[in-house]
Scaffold this motif. Structure first.
Motif, PDB file in Angstrom:
ATOM      1  N   ASN A 145       0.823  -1.212   0.000  1.00  0.00           N
ATOM      2  CA  ASN A 145       0.000   0.000   0.000  1.00  0.00           C
ATOM      3  C   ASN A 145       0.858   1.265   0.000  1.00  0.00           C
ATOM      4  OD1 ASN A 145      -3.109  -0.517   0.446  1.00  0.00           O
ATOM      5  ND2 ASN A 145      -2.007  -2.129   1.534  1.00  0.00           N
ATOM      6  N   SER A 146       2.131   1.126  -0.236  1.00  0.00           N
ATOM      7  CA  SER A 146       3.068   2.237  -0.080  1.00  0.00           C
ATOM      8  C   SER A 146       2.992   3.292  -1.184  1.00  0.00           C
ATOM      9  CB  SER A 146       4.502   1.703   0.011  1.00  0.00           C
ATOM     10  OG  SER A 146       4.890   1.078  -1.197  1.00  0.00           O
ATOM     11  N   GLN A 147       2.256   3.041  -2.250  1.00  0.00           N
ATOM     12  CA  GLN A 147       2.145   4.013  -3.337  1.00  0.00           C
ATOM     13  C   GLN A 147       0.808   4.747  -3.328  1.00  0.00           C
ATOM     14  OE1 GLN A 147       3.130   1.221  -6.562  1.00  0.00           O
ATOM     15  NE2 GLN A 147       5.007   2.402  -6.856  1.00  0.00           N
ATOM     16  N   ASN A 148       0.102   4.654  -2.201  1.00  0.00           N
ATOM     17  CA  ASN A 148      -1.205   5.298  -2.038  1.00  0.00           C
ATOM     18  C   ASN A 148      -2.251   4.738  -2.986  1.00  0.00           C
ATOM     19  OD1 ASN A 148      -2.989   7.002  -0.694  1.00  0.00           O
ATOM     20  ND2 ASN A 148      -2.695   8.652  -2.166  1.00  0.00           N
ATOM     21  N   GLU A 149      -2.073   3.500  -3.400  1.00  0.00           N
ATOM     22  CA  GLU A 149      -3.082   2.754  -4.148  1.00  0.00           C
ATOM     23  C   GLU A 149      -3.551   1.648  -3.218  1.00  0.00           C
ATOM     24  OE1 GLU A 149      -4.303   3.544  -7.086  1.00  0.00           O
ATOM     25  OE2 GLU A 149      -2.866   5.135  -7.492  1.00  0.00           O
ATOM     26  N   ALA A 150      -4.789   1.728  -2.745  1.00  0.00           N
ATOM     27  CA  ALA A 150      -5.286   0.746  -1.779  1.00  0.00           C
ATOM     28  C   ALA A 150      -5.218  -0.654  -2.382  1.00  0.00           C
ATOM     29  CB  ALA A 150      -6.715   1.072  -1.372  1.00  0.00           C
ATOM     30  N   ALA A 151      -4.610  -1.570  -1.606  1.00  0.00           N
ATOM     31  CA  ALA A 151      -4.429  -2.943  -2.070  1.00  0.00           C
ATOM     32  C   ALA A 151      -4.753  -3.907  -0.945  1.00  0.00           C
ATOM     33  CB  ALA A 151      -2.989  -3.155  -2.546  1.00  0.00           C
ATOM     34  N   VAL A 152      -5.243  -5.069  -1.320  1.00  0.00           N
ATOM     35  CA  VAL A 152      -5.545  -6.139  -0.377  1.00  0.00           C
ATOM     36  C   VAL A 152      -4.844  -7.416  -0.832  1.00  0.00           C
ATOM     37  CG1 VAL A 152      -7.776  -5.152   0.307  1.00  0.00           C
ATOM     38  CG2 VAL A 152      -7.665  -6.757  -1.614  1.00  0.00           C
ATOM     39  N   ALA A 153      -4.780  -8.377   0.061  1.00  0.00           N
ATOM     40  CA  ALA A 153      -4.170  -9.662  -0.281  1.00  0.00           C
ATOM     41  C   ALA A 153      -5.109 -10.458  -1.179  1.00  0.00           C
ATOM     42  CB  ALA A 153      -3.868 -10.455   0.984  1.00  0.00           C
ATOM     43  N   ALA A 154      -4.555 -11.014  -2.240  1.00  0.00           N
ATOM     44  CA  ALA A 154      -5.310 -11.910  -3.118  1.00  0.00           C
ATOM     45  C   ALA A 154      -4.941 -13.359  -2.835  1.00  0.00           C
ATOM     46  CB  ALA A 154      -5.036 -11.576  -4.581  1.00  0.00           C
ATOM     47  N   ASN A 155      -3.703 -13.587  -2.449  1.00  0.00           N
ATOM     48  CA  ASN A 155      -3.219 -14.927  -2.123  1.00  0.00           C
ATOM     49  C   ASN A 155      -1.931 -14.778  -1.333  1.00  0.00           C
ATOM     50  OD1 ASN A 155      -3.263 -17.875  -2.417  1.00  0.00           O
ATOM     51  ND2 ASN A 155      -1.388 -17.551  -3.587  1.00  0.00           N
ATOM     52  N   CYS A 156      -1.757 -15.623  -0.322  1.00  0.00           N
ATOM     53  CA  CYS A 156      -0.539 -15.600   0.479  1.00  0.00           C
ATOM     54  C   CYS A 156      -0.159 -17.019   0.863  1.00  0.00           C
ATOM     55  CB  CYS A 156      -0.733 -14.802   1.768  1.00  0.00           C
ATOM     56  SG  CYS A 156      -1.215 -13.092   1.524  1.00  0.00           S
ATOM     57  N   THR A 157       1.149 -17.264   0.912  1.00  0.00           N
ATOM     58  CA  THR A 157       1.667 -18.536   1.401  1.00  0.00           C
ATOM     59  C   THR A 157       2.810 -18.249   2.356  1.00  0.00           C
ATOM     60  OG1 THR A 157       3.247 -18.755  -0.415  1.00  0.00           O
ATOM     61  CG2 THR A 157       1.077 -19.778  -0.724  1.00  0.00           C
ATOM     62  N   ILE A 158       3.088 -19.216   3.232  1.00  0.00           N
ATOM     63  CA  ILE A 158       4.203 -19.064   4.163  1.00  0.00           C
ATOM     64  C   ILE A 158       4.908 -20.402   4.306  1.00  0.00           C
ATOM     65  CG2 ILE A 158       2.821 -19.476   6.247  1.00  0.00           C
ATOM     66  CD1 ILE A 158       4.555 -17.211   7.580  1.00  0.00           C
ATOM     67  N   ASP A 159       6.221 -20.340   4.357  1.00  0.00           N
ATOM     68  CA  ASP A 159       7.046 -21.512   4.648  1.00  0.00           C
ATOM     69  C   ASP A 159       7.722 -21.261   5.982  1.00  0.00           C
ATOM     70  OD1 ASP A 159       6.730 -23.064   2.204  1.00  0.00           O
ATOM     71  OD2 ASP A 159       7.830 -21.436   1.228  1.00  0.00           O
ATOM     72  N   PHE A 160       7.494 -22.167   6.923  1.00  0.00           N
ATOM     73  CA  PHE A 160       8.100 -22.065   8.246  1.00  0.00           C
ATOM     74  C   PHE A 160       9.451 -22.772   8.212  1.00  0.00           C
ATOM     75  CE2 PHE A 160       3.442 -22.075   8.964  1.00  0.00           C
ATOM     76  CZ  PHE A 160       3.321 -20.797   9.486  1.00  0.00           C
ATOM     77  N   ILE A 161      10.498 -22.064   8.577  1.00  0.00           N
ATOM     78  CA  ILE A 161      11.854 -22.586   8.496  1.00  0.00           C
ATOM     79  C   ILE A 161      12.330 -23.110   9.851  1.00  0.00           C
ATOM     80  CG2 ILE A 161      14.244 -22.062   7.830  1.00  0.00           C
ATOM     81  CD1 ILE A 161      12.128 -21.716   5.534  1.00  0.00           C
ATOM     82  N   ARG A 162      12.164 -22.302  10.886  1.00  0.00           N
ATOM     83  CA  ARG A 162      12.579 -22.697  12.238  1.00  0.00           C
ATOM     84  C   ARG A 162      11.616 -22.076  13.240  1.00  0.00           C
ATOM     85  NH1 ARG A 162      17.103 -20.309  10.661  1.00  0.00           N
ATOM     86  NH2 ARG A 162      18.338 -22.142  11.181  1.00  0.00           N
ATOM     87  N   PRO A 163      11.513 -22.641  14.431  1.00  0.00           N
ATOM     88  CA  PRO A 163      10.574 -22.084  15.414  1.00  0.00           C
ATOM     89  C   PRO A 163      11.056 -20.756  15.988  1.00  0.00           C
ATOM     90  CG  PRO A 163      11.770 -23.937  16.356  1.00  0.00           C
ATOM     91  CD  PRO A 163      12.169 -23.853  14.921  1.00  0.00           C
ATOM     92  N   ALA A 164      10.099 -19.974  16.406  1.00  0.00           N
ATOM     93  CA  ALA A 164      10.365 -18.757  17.171  1.00  0.00           C
ATOM     94  C   ALA A 164       9.922 -19.039  18.597  1.00  0.00           C
ATOM     95  CB  ALA A 164       9.603 -17.575  16.589  1.00  0.00           C
TER      96      ALA A 164
END
Length: 144
Positions: A73-92
């Motif tokens: 959203n940093s260019q002042n164009e409102a945006a939302v997530a269309a798709n997201c994925t996450i890979d967990f590498i190590r625990p926190a």
């Protein structure tokens, strides 16, 4: 006076952060914002731990998603997530201080692709998040 791209990005992030109760309630801090980039930090608290006494994956996802939101959203164009994925590498673990660093890979007129790396206080990689954004045809800042 003309606003630079990074100044606009900071205004957008400040506006979003002020209205983002979820990010605030999780104790996240906005560390850095520039056009197409954002860094957000968060300390792992006891209420974020799962049954293995590691940070719940949903909290890691939320941290990455917040950094992604500030970046896309940093260019002042409102945006939302269309798709997201996450890979967990190590625990926190409890008291770890995590940093989610988001950066743009591609930003088109309507859609964007962003990557977020989450690292801990010793710069060890915890997770990698990829987010696809969709602009929703309006400005983010009400006065711009």
């Amino acid at each position: 006076m003309t606003t630079t791209a990074d100044e606009l990005a900071q205004k957008c992030a400040q506006f979003m952060f002020a209205n983002d109760v979820a990010t605030q309630n999780m104790g996240m801090e906005l560390i850095h914002v520039a056009q197409g980039q954002a860094i957000v930090s968060m300390r792992i608290t006891p209420n974020m731990l799962n049954g293995h006494q590691t940070c719940h994956g949903g909290n890691l996802f939320t941290l990455a998603d917040s950094a992604f939101a500030f970046a896309c959203n940093s260019q002042n164009e409102a945006a939302v997530a269309a798709n997201c994925t996450i890979d967990f590498i190590r625990p926190a673990l409890e008291d770890d201080v995590l940093q989610a660093s988001a950066s743009v890979c591609h930003q088109g007129k309507r859609t964007g692709i962003y990557q977020v790396h989450i690292t801990n206080q010793v710069d060890a990689l915890v997770a990698i998040f990829k987010g696809n954004s969709a602009r929703i045809n309006r400005k983010l800042l009400p006065s711009e």
